[in-house]
Design an enzyme around this catalytic site. Structure first.
Site, PDB file in Angstrom:
ATOM      1  N   GLU A 182       0.946   5.954   7.892  1.00  0.00           N
ATOM      2  CA  GLU A 182       2.243   6.369   7.156  1.00  0.00           C
ATOM      3  C   GLU A 182       2.568   7.612   8.030  1.00  0.00           C
ATOM      4  O   GLU A 182       3.344   7.365   8.888  1.00  0.00           O
ATOM      5  CB  GLU A 182       2.416   6.400   5.452  1.00  0.00           C
ATOM      6  CG  GLU A 182       1.484   5.948   4.395  1.00  0.00           C
ATOM      7  CD  GLU A 182       2.008   3.928   4.775  1.00  0.00           C
ATOM      8  OE1 GLU A 182       3.192   3.617   5.814  1.00  0.00           O
ATOM      9  OE2 GLU A 182       1.170   2.646   5.116  1.00  0.00           O
TER      10      GLU A 182
ATOM     11  N   GLY B 180       0.946  -1.119   0.042  1.00  0.00           N
ATOM     12  CA  GLY B 180      -0.124   0.129   0.230  1.00  0.00           C
ATOM     13  C   GLY B 180       1.064   1.089   0.202  1.00  0.00           C
ATOM     14  O   GLY B 180       0.947   2.290  -0.616  1.00  0.00           O
TER      15      GLY B 180
HETATM   16  N1  TRP Z   1       5.492  -0.522   6.477  1.00  0.00           N
HETATM   17  C1  TRP Z   1       4.683  -0.568   5.385  1.00  0.00           C
HETATM   18  C2  TRP Z   1       2.802   0.359   5.668  1.00  0.00           C
HETATM   19  O1  TRP Z   1       2.509  -0.526   6.123  1.00  0.00           O
HETATM   20  C3  TRP Z   1       4.208  -1.709   4.887  1.00  0.00           C
HETATM   21  C4  TRP Z   1       5.297  -2.462   3.638  1.00  0.00           C
HETATM   22  C5  TRP Z   1       6.500  -3.094   4.460  1.00  0.00           C
HETATM   23  C6  TRP Z   1       5.424  -2.496   2.313  1.00  0.00           C
HETATM   24  N2  TRP Z   1       6.579  -3.700   3.480  1.00  0.00           N
HETATM   25  C7  TRP Z   1       6.409  -3.240   2.406  1.00  0.00           C
HETATM   26  C8  TRP Z   1       5.772  -1.520   1.363  1.00  0.00           C
HETATM   27  C9  TRP Z   1       7.075  -3.118   1.396  1.00  0.00           C
HETATM   28  C10 TRP Z   1       5.645  -1.613   0.066  1.00  0.00           C
HETATM   29  C11 TRP Z   1       6.283  -2.207  -0.220  1.00  0.00           C
HETATM   30  O2  TRP Z   1       2.573   0.916   6.173  1.00  0.00           O
HETATM   31 ZN    ZN Z   2       2.172   0.112   8.110  1.00  0.00          ZN
END
Ligand code: TRP
Ligand code: ZN
Length: 884
Positions: free
Chosen positions: A305, A268
């Site tokens: 985010e 996302g």
């Molecule tokens: N940390 C991100 C969220 O939850 C999600 C995420 C983890 C992500 N790994 C990813 C997004 C790899 C893109 C690609 O907001």
């Molecule tokens: Zn997150």
């Protein structure tokens, strides 16, 4: 066969890093085919780790090393070792030292969308979880936090905008038409939060003043043609910033907050410090191209985010087993933000629907894992519903048990105690304990035990004694590696209703007076417990698990009349809705039983028809909620209630019930539909959204009749509306009926929107989720459609994911054709994008829930995938674990 079997990593093997990196200076000379990265790292021994200095092992994948310097000395290849996984320096100094690494990589060839890659000619990065090692050699683990400066050099004409984390501190011209920009991030961070973006981007700019009066510049970058679709995301961002100040006392900490929307993205969005990168799907919106659901998701993801800035960035995870520390908490925060912005019960219902269908299925399958997993092969496979959604429920239970004020004391302490650190889920729970003087040892089992607990309730009323005994039993089925479970601490919220619908006093035996309020939380601790409510002049109807106070399966035998009563009277918005869901599920299961026993269909339960008639002809202020009350439980939900799922029967029963209700209430649905039509300017505000949701719920019922009237209504709506919510609802109705204009409408829709990728995704999705015969053939044909772009994850998810996740009746076709289709696609896409392929594959892992024939077919496809040549560790892990 594979040459090397991927090996798991275990939580129990965690040890702190022997070296720390305090500062990182990066210089990127960007080039599509050959990007040169110079990384200068300030390294020192970790004083917290005793013992003689071991080798320094840096992670690195897919990199070409040009040169390596330790201090001022250039190292020759005898002084280090390079491998598939990285770079090892067997001897490094005892004192702090500088390491300068020059590496090369090829962004254009990066189709995995991890590390540095190209999306529509834009450079962008994705480093979580372990993508930074594809940019340079590094200690790629979240407990190594450093300060970063980043210089980006690129061709000025093609890459006028050059971004990285933090504040822009310098810029200038370089030779050969190139220019450069230098960024400095004053906050130390783990490398997974590093980001870089370069390209021809337009920008929407705004301003925000924090509660303490600090001005912040807000920028949303998108491709120029999309600039007019960024307004809603910007408004959402400002709302989120205010909300976090008001509800958690958290202010933004940099002078600049940037969001970039890119088309090619595996998930996302990503919370990179000061420079979030988003899937365009979660930024771009305009009423003519985005639905109300899109608007809602954008608000939620932008909030999510943003909230990570404190829960994830300022305080991060010690290791990836602690992922839920940031994700569960941040999902909880975004849910509360949405609930405050719109209707709280509606938000809760949407959340619980997702949890009960998808997360419960995960918890019941071979990939079940605790909120804090104990091992993984590929961490990317653990961005799961369990870590995110159940993780959020665990946080919510803490709030329920401690009360809002107590919970806030806990988060205040957490932010104060751990700012700037990389910590564990346990550290978070300890803050809750210390701030409230409570012992949460038993509660911690929610982090370590997998599986969905079951609560069995029995209520016995004693008229002479005027008391009600509530007997509660809990159990939890075995999950992989966890045959026996200890009892959980479960907050069970209950209310008692009198026959006139009023709330009865909640006084337990031995208490001097009833507890205040109409709902009270019983903390269930033992495997079996009994509560006696006294002073009850009449037999109450128990409203249990109000607000879905714990992520459990509730087993409470009650008659249909009681459910119908709660469905019309419960003051708890969630439970009122849920009573309707239980009632409808019972009716459908009964239909299925009769059909399986070869009995002719019986007339639909009058209690249900009457309840629905009252609803359709009634009046509720919150029209979104009203629409939800009228929506039948999903096929997934009904399936979950069966010992052995029969997708055909479930589908038939749900269709039949919908049709019968439409037959019985056609005039009522029509009247309500017409009353809700009218010019709405397609604004996104709670009232207009509710109105459309309710109107389209009526359309869905009417469409179940598949008659001329329905055809006329959907065609008229399709042609007249200017809003995507209504247009897509109409197209869905047309596609899911024998509408004479179906082909023409699909064609028109495509012609009109072919230049809007996010709308094209919808066009694919409406076809991949169609329940009518011939869908698989259509989906197969769409693979060759010029609009089907295999490199675009959103497109693949719309066509293939839509089919496998949201079209149970065709995916589970008894001849196995749906399974074979998915397996072919997984193998095909794995070569390009393992993260995406592994996610697509999960529906096949739920084989245990089906009949022996389907089980065999599903397992055969899993075996085919597991045995395919050159599959990624991502897909290998899901396929082999999925086989059980
Ligand atoms: N940390 C991100 C969220 O939850 C999600 C995420 C983890 C992500 N790994 C990813 C997004 C790899 C893109 C690609 O907001
Ligand atoms: Zn997150």
């Amino acid at each position: 066969m594979r040459e090397r079997i991927p090996q798991p990593v275990y939580l129990k093997d965690y040890s702190p890093p022997p070296y720390l990196i305090d500062a990182v200076d990066l210089v990127f000379e960007l080039d599509e085919d050959d990007t040169r990265v110079t990384a200068t790292l300030q390294v020192r021994r970790n004083p917290a780790v005793a013992g003689a200095g071991p080798a320094l092992e840096l992670n690195g994948e897919g990199l070409t090393l040009e040169s390596l310097k330790l201090g001022s000395q250039r190292l020759d290849p005898t002084q280090y070792r390079l491998s598939e996984e990285g770079l090892c320096l067997p001897r490094v100094p005892d004192h702090a030292f500088t390491l300068e690494l020059v590496t090369h990589l090829c962004p254009k060839a990066n189709t995995a969308l991890e590390g540095l890659y190209l999306s529509n000619g834009l450079f962008c990065t994705q480093c979580e979880a372990q993508g930074f090692r594809r940019i340079t050699y590094f200690l790629d683990r979240p407990d190594v936090m450093a300060r970063y400066t980043t210089t980006v050099v690129a061709d000025r004409a093609r890459y006028p905008v050059l971004l990285s984390n933090g504040n822009c501190v310098a810029a200038g011209e370089a030779s050969h038409g190139r220019h450069w920009v230098r960024w400095e991030d004053p906050f130390k961070k783990p490398c997974y939060l590093f980001a870089l973006v370069a390209g021809r981007l337009a920008c929407l700019e705004d301003r925000y003043v924090t509660a303490s009066g600090r001005p912040v510049v807000l920028r949303i970058y998108a491709e120029p043609q999309d600039l007019d679709k960024c307004g809603h995301a910007m408004a959402s961002l400002k709302q989120a910033m205010r909300w976090d100040e008001e509800n958690f006392g958290r202010e933004y900490d940099l002078d600049l907050y940037m969001i970039v929307a890119v088309s090619h993205f595996n998930m996302g969005a990503m919370e990179n410090k000061g420079l979030n990168i988003f899937n365009t799907q979660y930024i771009l919106a305009r009423p003519d191209v985005a639905t109300d659901a899109d608007y809602e998701r954008i608000e939620e993801v932008v909030g999510h985010e943003y909230f990570h800035n404190w829960t994830g960035n300022r305080i991060t995870c010690r290791d990836w087993f602690q992922l839920s520390l940031k994700e569960g908490l941040t999902v909880f925060r975004d849910q509360e933000f949405s609930a405050d912005r719109h209707s709280r019960p509606v938000k809760r219902i949407d959340t619980v629907n997702l949890l009960r269908t998808r997360q419960f299925a995960e918890d019941a399958g071979p990939l079940a894992h605790p909120v804090r997993p104990e091992s993984y092969i590929e961490i990317n496979n653990f961005y799961t519903l369990t870590v995110y959604e159940k993780g959020a429920e665990v946080i919510r239970m803490l709030q329920t048990l401690l009360g809002r004020a107590g919970f806030r004391r806990g988060t205040d302490l957490y932010f104060e105690r751990h700012d700037g650190q990389a910590v564990t889920c346990d550290d978070f729970v300890r803050c809750m304990e210390d701030a409230n003087g409570v012992d949460l040892s038993q509660f911690r089992l929610w982090y370590s035990q997998a599986g969905t607990p079951e609560l069995h309730l029995e209520a016995e009323y004693d008229a002479a004694g005027r008391y009600l005994d509530l007997k509660v039993r809990q159990s939890c089925p075995p999950t992989p590696g966890q045959p026996c479970k200890r009892p959980f601490l479960i907050p069970l919220a209950v209310g008692l209703l009198a026959a006139d619908g009023s709330e009865l006093p909640l006084r337990l035996a031995g208490e001097p007076a009833p507890a205040p309020g109409t709902t009270r939380v019983l903390p269930i601790q033992a495997a079996e417990e009994r509560f006696r409510f006294v002073d009850l002049p009449e037999r109450p109807v128990v409203s249990a698990l109000r607000g879905f106070s714990a992520p459990v399966k509730l087993n409470f035998a009650r008659d249909l009349a009681e459910l119908a009563f709660l469905f019309s009277r419960d003051s708890d918005g969630f439970n009122r809705w849920d009573a309707g869901q239980q009632l409808a599920t019972r009716v459908m299961l009964e239909m299925i039983d009769r059909a399986s026993a070869g009995q002719p269909p019986a007339p639909v339960e009058p209690l249900l028809v009457d309840a629905f008639r009252n609803l359709v002809t009634g009046q509720l202020e919150d029209q979104s909620y009203w629409a939800l009350l009228l929506t039948l439980p999903s096929e997934e939900y009904v399936s979950a209630a069966m010992a052995v799922i029969d997708p055909d029967q479930v589908h038939a029963a749900r269709q039949r019930l919908k049709r019968e209700l439409a037959v019985a209430l056609e005039a009522e649905f029509l009247r309500l539909y017409e009353a809700l039509r009218g010019d709405e300017h397609n604004r996104f505000d709670a009232a207009a959204v509710g109105r459309r949701r309710l109107k389209n719920t009526c359309l869905d019922y009417l469409n179940a009749l598949d008659n001329d009237t329905a055809h006329r209504l959907s065609l008229r709506q399709f042609r007249e509306t200017r809003g995507m919510t209504d247009q897509l609802a109409a197209l869905g109705a047309i596609v899911n009926s024998h509408h004479p204009n179906q082909a023409e409408c699909l064609e028109q829709f495509y012609q009109r929107w072919h230049a809007e990728p996010l709308v094209v995704d919808k066009w694919f999705m409406v076809q991949s989720t169609c329940h009518l015969p011939g869908t698989l053939e259509r989906v197969r044909a769409l693979l060759d459609h010029p609009g089907f772009d295999r490199g675009l994850p959103n497109r693949v998810r719309a066509l293939v994911g839509g089919f496998a996740q949201s079209n149970p009746v065709h995916f589970h076709a008894k001849d196995g054709s749906g399974y074979a289709f998915l397996a072919e696609r997984v193998i095909e896409f794995d070569a390009r994008n393992p993260q995406l392929a592994a996610r697509l594959l999960t529906p096949l892992t739920h084989w245990q829930r089906y009949d022996p024939v389907r089980q065999g077919l599903m397992r055969r496809e899993l075996q085919r995938i597991a045995g395919a040549e050159r599959i990624s560790p991502d897909v290998y892990e899901v396929a082999t674990k999925g086989l059980g």
